[in-house]
Enzyme design. Structure first.
Site, short mmCIF file in Angstrom:
data_model
loop_
_atom_site.label_atom_id
_atom_site.label_comp_id
_atom_site.label_asym_id
_atom_site.label_seq_id
_atom_site.Cartn_x
_atom_site.Cartn_y
_atom_site.Cartn_z
N LYS A 81 -8.54 -0.90 -8.83
CA LYS A 81 -9.16 -1.55 -7.83
C LYS A 81 -10.33 -0.55 -7.17
O LYS A 81 -10.21 0.73 -7.16
CB LYS A 81 -8.26 -1.82 -6.59
CG LYS A 81 -8.57 -2.23 -5.32
CD LYS A 81 -7.66 -2.53 -4.31
CE LYS A 81 -8.20 -3.28 -2.99
NZ LYS A 81 -8.76 -2.29 -2.36
N THR A 103 -5.85 2.57 -6.83
CA THR A 103 -7.27 2.20 -5.99
C THR A 103 -8.21 3.84 -6.50
O THR A 103 -7.56 4.90 -6.35
CB THR A 103 -6.70 2.60 -4.67
OG1 THR A 103 -6.30 1.37 -4.00
CG2 THR A 103 -8.05 2.63 -3.83
N HIS A 109 -13.70 -1.54 -1.17
CA HIS A 109 -12.68 -1.19 -0.10
C HIS A 109 -12.77 -1.88 1.47
O HIS A 109 -12.83 -1.27 2.30
CB HIS A 109 -12.69 0.29 0.33
CG HIS A 109 -11.13 0.82 0.50
ND1 HIS A 109 -10.51 1.31 -0.62
CD2 HIS A 109 -10.61 1.05 1.65
CE1 HIS A 109 -9.39 1.95 -0.19
NE2 HIS A 109 -9.38 1.63 1.24
N TYR A 163 -2.14 5.63 -4.46
CA TYR A 163 -3.32 6.33 -4.30
C TYR A 163 -2.78 7.67 -5.15
O TYR A 163 -1.87 8.05 -5.01
CB TYR A 163 -3.39 6.72 -2.81
CG TYR A 163 -4.02 5.90 -2.03
CD1 TYR A 163 -5.45 5.06 -2.26
CD2 TYR A 163 -3.49 5.37 -0.94
CE1 TYR A 163 -6.01 4.37 -1.42
CE2 TYR A 163 -4.27 4.19 -0.15
CZ TYR A 163 -5.49 3.94 -0.26
OH TYR A 163 -5.97 3.09 0.30
N SER A 189 0.58 -1.26 -0.08
CA SER A 189 -0.04 -0.10 -0.08
C SER A 189 0.98 1.35 0.10
O SER A 189 2.03 1.49 0.44
CB SER A 189 -0.95 0.01 1.38
OG SER A 189 -1.38 1.20 1.38
#
Length: 380
Positions: free
Chosen positions: A252, A156, A276, A130, A107
């Protein structure tokens, strides 16, 4: 406690070992948590066909996800603050995934950095991105992932603004943790967690501190993260990301057939049907309930994966039967990590593999690539 046999067993152990604020972070959803609960419960409504008198020898779960070989159709999902479930958590989980032959996805909001994970692995891992307002920082992240030889970028799409998670607010969640009496008590009652954490220097967001502009300590980090998630993110941004990345791209956070069709048009290699983990739009449908509709909408024009609610190998098999080429597990590996470190992650993967293998055989199949809706009761 006896040796864990299920993901639920690992969850119980993790609850005992991990301070409440971090366990709750992994084990919570937004608002009423109705979508979080539905992600799990809707799997139980799907029934399997038992088949007998078939050859069950020489079974295999090996397949591919975005053209990359995997020992089973499972990847470790990108999860924030993984290194707060266990010291150096991302590094431990990545090593366990590599040994198991499945992808690990790091992440953006990890505790261990891209470089930390690259230093302890020998095979490429995936990186989750992100999109921030600071496009120079986004480009820097992409370039760092390329330098680390990451083999896929997971974009994402469903965190442009943050869904309210009541447990995190009530717990005063932060990384590193605050030292109020409540937080000190939570940590003091988890001595083994504290001992491990004292032996590492990785206690904040490793991909951000020292890389983002003017972020040098926890106070500046908190202000930066609240300002940086970009609510203007649109499909037009995907083209720029795809150009900068130049490799396999997975989007995603797709939960609607229309969004799935739009994702196809971007030229992405795969989409992940996901809400999520129930941590964004509470009241949204479960991931598994939307999977068949999205598969029908996109056909074979893009690879479809699923994230959310998986707690067993049976759940993985059901997702594959309904059209998922791959799946992602977040909480199951976090429970294993919190409970037992790297060994726990390996155990979580082993539990899922064994359940999937036996269930596949009892449904009359020997090869995961032959599994389809014919194993689902009422869909044959």
């Amino acid at each position: 406690m006896a040796a864990p046999l299920t993901i639920a067993d690992l969850k119980k152990l993790a609850r005992r070992r991990v301070p409440k604020m971090f366990f709750d972070y992994a084990d919570s959803g937004a608002w009423t948590e109705s979508t979080y609960a539905a992600n799990e419960s809707d799997f139980s409504q799907i029934k399997l066909r038992q088949r007998v008198m078939v050859d069950m020898t020489n079974r295999t779960l090996a397949t591919t996800m975005i053209g990359q070989k995997v020992s089973m159709p499972v990847a470790l999902a990108p999860t924030g603050l993984t290194g707060m479930q266990h010291a150096d958590g991302e590094m431990l989980a990545a090593r366990a995934a590599e040994e198991f032959g499945v992808p690990f996805t790091l992440s953006t909001m990890s505790i261990c950095s891209i470089e930390d994970v690259a230093s302890v692995t020998t095979r490429p891992f995936w990186f989750q991105l992100y999109v921030m307002r600071d496009k120079d920082f986004v480009l820097n992240l992409i370039n760092r992932a390329k330098a680390a030889k990451c083999s896929a970028l997971v974009l994402t799409a469903d965190l442009q603004i943050l869904g309210q998670r009541h447990k995190d607010l009530r717990n005063g969640l932060s990384a590193p943790p605050k030292f109020t009496p409540k937080h000190v008590w939570q940590m003091a009652t988890r001595p083994f967690w504290c001992l491990d954490m004292l032996q590492t220097k990785r206690r904040s967001f490793g991909n951000i501190v020292g890389h983002a502009k003017n972020v040098t300590n926890i106070a500046s980090l908190s202000a930066w993260t609240h300002e940086q998630f970009d609510p203007r993110l649109s499909w037009a941004d995907v083209a720029w990301i795809k150009e900068q990345w130049g490799g396999p791209l997975i989007i995603k956070g797709i939960l609607d057939p229309e969004d799935a069709k739009a994702a196809v048009d971007t030229g992405a290699d795969a989409i992940v049907v996901s809400n999520h983990g129930g941590r964004q739009l509470d009241g949204a449908p479960s991931s598994i309930s939307m999977l068949p509709k999205i598969v029908d909408a996109v056909g074979d024009r893009i690879e479809v994966h699923l994230d959310g609610g998986i707690r067993s190998g049976q759940d993985v098999l059901k997702a594959v039967a309904l059209g998922a080429k791959g799946t992602y597990i977040g909480r199951p590996f976090l429970y294993g990590l919190g409970a037992m470190g790297k060994e726990g992650v390996s155990l979580a993967l082993g539990i899922i593999r064994k359940e999937m293998d036996i269930t596949m055989a009892l449904c009359g199949k020997r090869d995961i690539n032959d599994v389809n809706s014919s194993i689902i009761a009422g869909r044959q």
